[in-house]
Design a protein around this motif. Structure first.
Motif, PDB file in Angstrom:
ATOM      1  N   SER A  10      42.129 -78.701  41.335  1.00 43.02           N
ATOM      2  CA  SER A  10      42.077 -80.152  41.333  1.00 43.02           C
ATOM      3  C   SER A  10      42.034 -80.589  39.882  1.00 43.02           C
ATOM      4  O   SER A  10      41.011 -80.987  39.379  1.00 43.02           O
ATOM      5  CB  SER A  10      40.827 -80.601  42.087  1.00 43.02           C
ATOM      6  OG  SER A  10      40.682 -81.994  41.989  1.00 43.02           O
ATOM      7  N   GLY A  12      41.878 -82.201  36.335  1.00 48.23           N
ATOM      8  CA  GLY A  12      41.380 -83.492  35.909  1.00 48.23           C
ATOM      9  C   GLY A  12      40.191 -83.946  36.729  1.00 48.23           C
ATOM     10  O   GLY A  12      39.444 -84.802  36.314  1.00 48.23           O
ATOM     11  N   ARG A  20      29.895 -83.707  42.372  1.00 52.78           N
ATOM     12  CA  ARG A  20      29.788 -83.446  43.800  1.00 52.78           C
ATOM     13  C   ARG A  20      28.945 -82.196  44.056  1.00 52.78           C
ATOM     14  O   ARG A  20      28.125 -82.161  44.967  1.00 52.78           O
ATOM     15  CB  ARG A  20      31.176 -83.267  44.410  1.00 52.78           C
ATOM     16  CG  ARG A  20      31.245 -83.593  45.884  1.00 52.78           C
ATOM     17  CD  ARG A  20      32.578 -83.200  46.499  1.00 52.78           C
ATOM     18  NE  ARG A  20      33.721 -83.483  45.640  1.00 52.78           N
ATOM     19  CZ  ARG A  20      34.290 -84.686  45.518  1.00 52.78           C
ATOM     20  NH1 ARG A  20      33.846 -85.695  46.226  1.00 52.78           N
ATOM     21  NH2 ARG A  20      35.316 -84.867  44.716  1.00 52.78           N
ATOM     22  N   ASP A  21      29.175 -81.157  43.247  1.00 60.91           N
ATOM     23  CA  ASP A  21      28.420 -79.913  43.412  1.00 60.91           C
ATOM     24  C   ASP A  21      26.935 -80.129  43.160  1.00 60.91           C
ATOM     25  O   ASP A  21      26.083 -79.563  43.838  1.00 60.91           O
ATOM     26  CB  ASP A  21      28.927 -78.846  42.425  1.00 60.91           C
ATOM     27  CG  ASP A  21      30.241 -78.246  42.888  1.00 60.91           C
ATOM     28  OD1 ASP A  21      30.654 -78.560  44.032  1.00 60.91           O
ATOM     29  OD2 ASP A  21      30.855 -77.490  42.122  1.00 60.91           O
ATOM     30  N   LEU A  48      34.431 -93.012  47.607  1.00 67.93           N
ATOM     31  CA  LEU A  48      35.000 -92.982  48.954  1.00 67.93           C
ATOM     32  C   LEU A  48      34.857 -91.603  49.598  1.00 67.93           C
ATOM     33  O   LEU A  48      34.838 -91.485  50.812  1.00 67.93           O
ATOM     34  CB  LEU A  48      36.469 -93.421  48.922  1.00 67.93           C
ATOM     35  CG  LEU A  48      36.686 -94.885  48.546  1.00 67.93           C
ATOM     36  CD1 LEU A  48      38.159 -95.215  48.481  1.00 67.93           C
ATOM     37  CD2 LEU A  48      35.973 -95.817  49.524  1.00 67.93           C
ATOM     38  N   SER A  49      34.749 -90.558  48.762  1.00 70.65           N
ATOM     39  CA  SER A  49      34.654 -89.210  49.339  1.00 70.65           C
ATOM     40  C   SER A  49      33.218 -88.847  49.717  1.00 70.65           C
ATOM     41  O   SER A  49      32.987 -87.843  50.384  1.00 70.65           O
ATOM     42  CB  SER A  49      35.221 -88.172  48.368  1.00 70.65           C
ATOM     43  OG  SER A  49      34.276 -87.891  47.358  1.00 70.65           O
ATOM     44  N   VAL A 229      43.740 -89.809  62.452  1.00 66.52           N
ATOM     45  CA  VAL A 229      43.365 -88.402  62.566  1.00 66.52           C
ATOM     46  C   VAL A 229      42.392 -87.984  61.474  1.00 66.52           C
ATOM     47  O   VAL A 229      41.580 -87.097  61.667  1.00 66.52           O
ATOM     48  CB  VAL A 229      44.641 -87.520  62.581  1.00 66.52           C
ATOM     49  CG1 VAL A 229      45.308 -87.512  61.235  1.00 66.52           C
ATOM     50  CG2 VAL A 229      44.336 -86.115  63.052  1.00 66.52           C
ATOM     51  N   ASP A 230      42.418 -88.660  60.304  1.00 68.28           N
ATOM     52  CA  ASP A 230      41.487 -88.248  59.259  1.00 68.28           C
ATOM     53  C   ASP A 230      40.049 -88.581  59.646  1.00 68.28           C
ATOM     54  O   ASP A 230      39.120 -87.862  59.288  1.00 68.28           O
ATOM     55  CB  ASP A 230      41.856 -88.846  57.884  1.00 68.28           C
ATOM     56  CG  ASP A 230      42.054 -90.339  57.939  1.00 68.28           C
ATOM     57  OD1 ASP A 230      42.855 -90.793  58.761  1.00 68.28           O
ATOM     58  OD2 ASP A 230      41.396 -91.053  57.173  1.00 68.28           O
ATOM     59  N   ILE A 232      39.111 -88.358  62.695  1.00 73.67           N
ATOM     60  CA  ILE A 232      38.853 -87.393  63.752  1.00 73.67           C
ATOM     61  C   ILE A 232      38.432 -86.036  63.188  1.00 73.67           C
ATOM     62  O   ILE A 232      37.622 -85.329  63.779  1.00 73.67           O
ATOM     63  CB  ILE A 232      40.106 -87.271  64.643  1.00 73.67           C
ATOM     64  CG1 ILE A 232      40.190 -88.494  65.541  1.00 73.67           C
ATOM     65  CG2 ILE A 232      40.079 -86.011  65.470  1.00 73.67           C
ATOM     66  CD1 ILE A 232      39.001 -88.678  66.450  1.00 73.67           C
ATOM     67  N   VAL A 233      38.971 -85.672  62.027  1.00 70.61           N
ATOM     68  CA  VAL A 233      38.548 -84.407  61.414  1.00 70.61           C
ATOM     69  C   VAL A 233      37.039 -84.430  61.197  1.00 70.61           C
ATOM     70  O   VAL A 233      36.337 -83.471  61.516  1.00 70.61           O
ATOM     71  CB  VAL A 233      39.282 -84.169  60.077  1.00 70.61           C
ATOM     72  CG1 VAL A 233      38.682 -82.993  59.333  1.00 70.61           C
ATOM     73  CG2 VAL A 233      40.753 -83.916  60.330  1.00 70.61           C
ATOM     74  N   ASP A 234      36.530 -85.556  60.701  1.00 66.33           N
ATOM     75  CA  ASP A 234      35.087 -85.669  60.508  1.00 66.33           C
ATOM     76  C   ASP A 234      34.346 -85.580  61.836  1.00 66.33           C
ATOM     77  O   ASP A 234      33.313 -84.911  61.941  1.00 66.33           O
ATOM     78  CB  ASP A 234      34.744 -86.993  59.819  1.00 66.33           C
ATOM     79  CG  ASP A 234      35.374 -87.095  58.431  1.00 66.33           C
ATOM     80  OD1 ASP A 234      35.647 -86.025  57.844  1.00 66.33           O
ATOM     81  OD2 ASP A 234      35.586 -88.207  57.945  1.00 66.33           O
ATOM     82  N   ARG A 237      34.219 -82.019  63.129  1.00 65.19           N
ATOM     83  CA  ARG A 237      33.262 -81.222  62.374  1.00 65.19           C
ATOM     84  C   ARG A 237      31.825 -81.585  62.748  1.00 65.19           C
ATOM     85  O   ARG A 237      30.993 -80.711  62.966  1.00 65.19           O
ATOM     86  CB  ARG A 237      33.486 -81.403  60.857  1.00 65.19           C
ATOM     87  CG  ARG A 237      34.723 -80.655  60.354  1.00 65.19           C
ATOM     88  CD  ARG A 237      35.220 -81.173  59.031  1.00 65.19           C
ATOM     89  NE  ARG A 237      34.282 -81.064  57.956  1.00 65.19           N
ATOM     90  CZ  ARG A 237      34.253 -80.068  57.055  1.00 65.19           C
ATOM     91  NH1 ARG A 237      35.126 -79.082  57.153  1.00 65.19           N
ATOM     92  NH2 ARG A 237      33.385 -80.045  56.091  1.00 65.19           N
ATOM     93  N   GLU A 238      31.569 -82.889  62.860  1.00 62.91           N
ATOM     94  CA  GLU A 238      30.227 -83.339  63.245  1.00 62.91           C
ATOM     95  C   GLU A 238      29.822 -82.831  64.625  1.00 62.91           C
ATOM     96  O   GLU A 238      28.711 -82.352  64.819  1.00 62.91           O
ATOM     97  CB  GLU A 238      30.236 -84.867  63.374  1.00 62.91           C
ATOM     98  CG  GLU A 238      29.656 -85.633  62.236  1.00 62.91           C
ATOM     99  CD  GLU A 238      29.943 -87.115  62.455  1.00 62.91           C
ATOM    100  OE1 GLU A 238      29.775 -87.607  63.585  1.00 62.91           O
ATOM    101  OE2 GLU A 238      30.379 -87.757  61.481  1.00 62.91           O
ATOM    102  N   ALA A 255      22.209 -84.426  59.077  1.00 61.21           N
ATOM    103  CA  ALA A 255      22.323 -84.508  57.618  1.00 61.21           C
ATOM    104  C   ALA A 255      22.504 -83.083  57.106  1.00 61.21           C
ATOM    105  O   ALA A 255      22.157 -82.127  57.795  1.00 61.21           O
ATOM    106  CB  ALA A 255      21.077 -85.128  57.018  1.00 61.21           C
ATOM    107  N   PRO A 256      23.090 -82.923  55.902  1.00 62.71           N
ATOM    108  CA  PRO A 256      23.262 -81.570  55.386  1.00 62.71           C
ATOM    109  C   PRO A 256      21.913 -80.842  55.241  1.00 62.71           C
ATOM    110  O   PRO A 256      20.910 -81.466  54.880  1.00 62.71           O
ATOM    111  CB  PRO A 256      23.912 -81.794  54.011  1.00 62.71           C
ATOM    112  CG  PRO A 256      24.596 -83.114  54.137  1.00 62.71           C
ATOM    113  CD  PRO A 256      23.720 -83.927  55.037  1.00 62.71           C
TER     114      PRO A 256
END
Lengths: 445, 445
Positions: A10, A12, A20-21, A48-49, A229-230, A232-234, A237-238, A255-256
């Motif tokens: 990824s 840049g 994020r990490d 947004l992510s 569909v994006d 729906i991926v979440d 997974r949930e 929650a994580p």
């Protein structure tokens, strides 16, 4: 699942991915600082992510003016999710940050359950009229406010009362003869869902038909929005995470793992653990009931964990397979008889094999003849026979419990591995000592 | 998961959906018959919506000419998947059914592992040159063969050596000033993945960035294909299913529950069940080792299942939480220390509560004074102390085992609930009788 991440690139995005990490390990102040250090171009992608919990947390740390800027970046379905998880008292404050158009959209979405199609959908879909030509439709789409469309992949054909008449993909429209009417290009047979359909079924439908988006309609067939569909991926997974956590005997964490505090983690795990613990009092009572047999033939006691755990293991296998098959829509309530027949066969076979291994184990193990009083073979037969029944029983209980739970309106995933194991512990004791009483009375007993 | 399916509507799809429902219960002959009864317009949707196993089965029942028609309906990534699961001897026959262009694409895809980005990707992406204007690019896209593009949602900007320079969404291109160059409209910072990245990480990336598709490049940054989000929905569901099945102590089924035959089902379940059974021989050995203590104080035996199952349950909770957190990318190898500290706290708290319940249970339960020889309090203390240690130990072992497995290159999901329970059974016995020996020697022992 496999080994660590090779080959992700990824360029840049370094600072964003670093942040994020580090995110789970930062306090609010550090999160806000880190967010401010991002390049302006990266801030939006980063915000947004974030998942909705992290977004709420970050917003709380920003001054009101910035908070407004970021709230307005959110598409209406995500804004509705965010407001839904806010503390009640803050909801209207967050709503007031949106512009009027978006606020109306979000209020409409908030009327739906978070986990139904209506709660997932976006009202920002591309729409055309059936009597436009392909060329007019494309020009009309071009005029539709750019920000107000979630996807132009599918275009929905509505009459003046908002009834959904058909669907046309942008590609079909784009490549169609310019003077054909939309009604001639559109498909009038297509998959749609009702706003109250739960998200698990929405995801099954999207997966089954390989859709990029599915339209959501009300009872009168009027278009309400689209689920893409994006989102729906979440959901997938949930839902899988919830199922896995329940199968492991925990209330869903929501929650994580690393973000759940000690007390909250205990709160998620203690209820089931205590229930199972109290449930084991039954096993203790059964053990107490057979204390006489134990005193007479202590050698029987030695095999108790071996025998009851096999029932629990067999039950854990059956219940997780059936729970997942139900979750994937492969097995429905009415299939219970077919599943039962299958598990009778499988359980008997598995029990037979374990029984045979058990038989050999008892015969070959160096056991003092004092303990077995020269009745090794009868003892081995007792262990083997018990194993057949207990493994079979575990498979049947494990497979049928999810059906029972669903029939009663509970979540079948609550038939967790530990729950099934506990159930088969108490029955395992009863089966073992009943078999022992039948086979050994007059010899060891 | 919740109750049955309300609100699903698929007008006109009745016959197709009926056939889909009946599918698992039909033999090959009936499947072919049913397929032939579909309206021609429905046949294609139906065939494409079948999973790859069902497609292979159906094709085998069709005459060669029809087989060719249907093979040619498949996009290259799906054709590659189908050929990958065919028996070795039939592969070249199926390959030869494709036209030459598709055959080349499929052969290229077959070089990648099925579960890597390269095995998921489609080579049919939309491409433009950086020095075209937006208007030229749109006209060029219109000329690109219609059937040869998987999605026009994203358009990839390649130089003459196929290096990926940038990405532009169709929407951006469509709404751009017609005379702007593609290189002025495109984003040059974007997410891409390497062809060898495993599918689980691809799905994490797509979910994290909410992408509709992600480009796949080789080591030199040359464009190889795209992975689209609709393929990822299937991957996410598959991966979760595999994890759930492993957590339940089964080898991954790789097919819907009702479609797995008796022998195959036994084959998936027997290996782990036998391993766990043989593992329990250790528990039996531990029981044998403490037989003297049991003979002296039989009352200790009554609490064995209660105590060892609590360790197993605590371990099952911890292992499933950690396995799922790893699968979601929330917890990585280097987080082991943080997880260990968390589980020490949680395990101690949970053990403390169960120990307290256990203490009350032993003190209040009507036990004959013959059995406890008036040492009720010491017995209760033994049970309670053992519970604290065993629940703590279960949580620690359950949480650390997935780390150990991943570190050694195994799948962490193999730390199944039954596996952890078996491990904590044997240690549970040792802990319990060690505590008993320490507290009760001279009184009950």
């Amino acid at each position: 699942m496999t080994t660590p991440e090779p080959g992700l690139e990824s360029p840049g995005g370094l600072v964003g991915s670093e942040l994020r990490d580090a995110w789970p390990f930062l306090d609010l102040h550090e999160k806000v600082e880190g967010f401010r250090l991002l390049a302006p171009a990266e801030e939006e992608d980063f915000f947004l992510s974030l998942d909705v919990f992290a977004q709420v947390e970050l917003l709380a740390g920003l001054p009101p003016a910035e908070r407004q800027i970021w709230m307005r970046q959110l598409p209406p379905d995500d804004a509705a999710d965010l407001i839904q998880i806010c503390p009640e008292v803050q909801r209207s404050a967050y709503l007031s940050l949106l512009d009027e158009h978006a606020r109306k959209e979000v209020v409409a979405l908030l009327a739906y359950a978070e986990d139904a199609a209506g709660g997932l959908m976006s009202p920002r879909f591309a729409r055309v009229r059936p009597d436009m030509t392909a060329d007019e439709a494309i020009r009309y789409l071009r005029r539709q406010a750019r920000e107000r469309i979630e996807t132009i992949y599918y275009i929905y054909v509505l009459d003046s009362a908002q009834h959904l008449l058909g669907v046309v993909s942008f590609r079909e429209l784009f490549f169609a003869q310019p003077d054909l009417l939309v009604s001639e290009v559109m498909r009038s047979e297509f998959v749609k869902v009702r706003a109250d359909l739960d998200q698990e079924h929405v995801s099954q439908i999207i997966a089954e038909h390989d859709l990029a988006a599915v339209p959501v309609v009300d009872e009168q067939g009027r278009m309400q929005g689209i689920v893409t569909v994006d989102d729906i991926v979440d959901v997938v997974r949930e839902e899988a995470t919830e199922d896995i956590q329940k199968i492991g005997g925990t209330v869903a964490l929501d929650a994580p793992y690393l973000q759940v505090g000690l007390l909250s983690m205990v709160g998620k795990r203690l209820p089931w653990l205590s229930v199972l613990f109290v449930g084991q009092f039954l096993t203790t009572a059964a053990m107490g009931y057979f204390e006489g047999q134990m005193a007479r033939a202590l050698v029987l006691v030695v095999f108790i964990p071996l025998i009851i755990s096999s029932g629990g293991n067999s039950g854990a296998q059956a219940s997780t397979l059936v729970i997942r098959a139900m979750g994937m829509g492969e097995v429905r309530l009415r299939d219970w008889w077919q599943v039962l027949r299958r598990e009778l066969g499988v359980g008997l076979t598995l029990g037979g094999v374990l029984g045979a291994i058990g038989l050999v184990r008892v015969l070959l193990w160096p056991a003092s003849s004092v303990r077995t009083q020269h009745h090794e073979f009868l003892l081995a037969l007792t262990v083997a026979t018990s194993l057949v029944w207990i493994v079979l029983w575990g498979a049947v209980v494990g497979a049928m419990l999810p059906f029972l739970l669903r029939r009663l309106g509970f979540d079948p995933a609550s038939a967790s591995a530990p729950f099934v194991a506990t159930l088969s512990d108490v029955t395992g004791i009863v089966i073992y000592f009943s078999v022992a009483t039948a086979l050994l009375t007059g010899t060891l007993l």
